[in-house]
Scaffold this motif. Structure first.
Motif, PDB file in Angstrom:
ATOM      1  N   MET A  61       0.978  -1.039   0.102  1.00 42.08           N
ATOM      2  CA  MET A  61      -0.189   0.203   0.034  1.00 42.08           C
ATOM      3  C   MET A  61       1.007   0.990   0.329  1.00 42.08           C
ATOM      4  O   MET A  61       1.565   0.932   1.260  1.00 42.08           O
ATOM      5  CB  MET A  61      -0.813  -0.106   1.456  1.00 42.08           C
ATOM      6  CG  MET A  61      -1.617   0.385   0.768  1.00 42.08           C
ATOM      7  SD  MET A  61      -3.619   1.449   2.565  1.00 42.08           S
ATOM      8  CE  MET A  61      -4.700  -0.340   1.750  1.00 42.08           C
ATOM      9  N   ASP A  62       0.549   1.764  -0.641  1.00 42.64           N
ATOM     10  CA  ASP A  62       1.690   3.361  -1.185  1.00 42.64           C
ATOM     11  C   ASP A  62       0.969   4.444   0.056  1.00 42.64           C
ATOM     12  O   ASP A  62       0.435   4.538   0.417  1.00 42.64           O
ATOM     13  CB  ASP A  62       1.143   3.277  -2.211  1.00 42.64           C
ATOM     14  CG  ASP A  62       0.133   4.555  -2.334  1.00 42.64           C
ATOM     15  OD1 ASP A  62      -0.708   3.703  -2.091  1.00 42.64           O
ATOM     16  OD2 ASP A  62      -0.074   5.502  -3.374  1.00 42.64           O
ATOM     17  N   PRO A  63       2.081   5.341   0.565  1.00 40.94           N
ATOM     18  CA  PRO A  63       1.608   6.088   1.382  1.00 40.94           C
ATOM     19  C   PRO A  63       0.502   6.902   1.509  1.00 40.94           C
ATOM     20  O   PRO A  63      -0.078   7.768   1.619  1.00 40.94           O
ATOM     21  CB  PRO A  63       3.105   7.022   0.988  1.00 40.94           C
ATOM     22  CG  PRO A  63       4.102   6.454   1.119  1.00 40.94           C
ATOM     23  CD  PRO A  63       3.178   5.341  -0.208  1.00 40.94           C
ATOM     24  N   ALA A  64      -0.105   7.284  -0.370  1.00 40.53           N
ATOM     25  CA  ALA A  64      -1.455   8.265  -0.437  1.00 40.53           C
ATOM     26  C   ALA A  64      -2.509   7.387  -0.232  1.00 40.53           C
ATOM     27  O   ALA A  64      -2.489   7.575   0.313  1.00 40.53           O
ATOM     28  CB  ALA A  64      -1.175   8.671  -1.859  1.00 40.53           C
ATOM     29  N   SER A  65      -2.211   5.903   0.061  1.00 44.08           N
ATOM     30  CA  SER A  65      -3.225   5.198   0.414  1.00 44.08           C
ATOM     31  C   SER A  65      -3.933   5.695   1.752  1.00 44.08           C
ATOM     32  O   SER A  65      -4.926   5.636   2.462  1.00 44.08           O
ATOM     33  CB  SER A  65      -3.570   3.895  -0.029  1.00 44.08           C
ATOM     34  OG  SER A  65      -2.876   3.634  -1.428  1.00 44.08           O
ATOM     35  N   ILE A  66      -2.472   5.408   2.291  1.00 42.31           N
ATOM     36  CA  ILE A  66      -2.770   5.028   3.436  1.00 42.31           C
ATOM     37  C   ILE A  66      -3.409   6.557   4.419  1.00 42.31           C
ATOM     38  O   ILE A  66      -4.218   6.590   5.330  1.00 42.31           O
ATOM     39  CB  ILE A  66      -0.955   5.051   4.433  1.00 42.31           C
ATOM     40  CG1 ILE A  66      -0.809   3.694   3.939  1.00 42.31           C
ATOM     41  CG2 ILE A  66      -1.592   5.351   5.944  1.00 42.31           C
ATOM     42  CD1 ILE A  66       0.895   3.459   4.821  1.00 42.31           C
TER      43      ILE A  66
END
Length: 61
Positions: A1-6
């Motif tokens: 999971m990428d940081p933007a999604s988190i």
């Protein structure tokens, strides 16, 4: 999971919590108003019952 999604999920979760708090606050105020209205109706009913008892006593006398 990428940081933007988190970050997006955290923001969405925070918004959901804030919305639930607003709903709970509104329901609490509604409940308080309902309690005041029911208290008034209960007092009015007691007054009517007293009046009916007075009328019944007057008819017996």
């Amino acid at each position: 999971m990428d940081p933007a999604s988190i970050i997006a999920l955290a923001a969405l979760g925070g918004s959901g919590v804030a919305a639930l708090w607003k709903i709970a606050n509104g329901l609490g105020r509604f409940e308080a108003r309902t309690t005041v209205i029911l208290k008034g109706i209960t007092d009015m009913l007691a007054d009517h019952e007293d009046r009916l008892r007075d009328i019944e006593r007057a008819k017996r006398s």
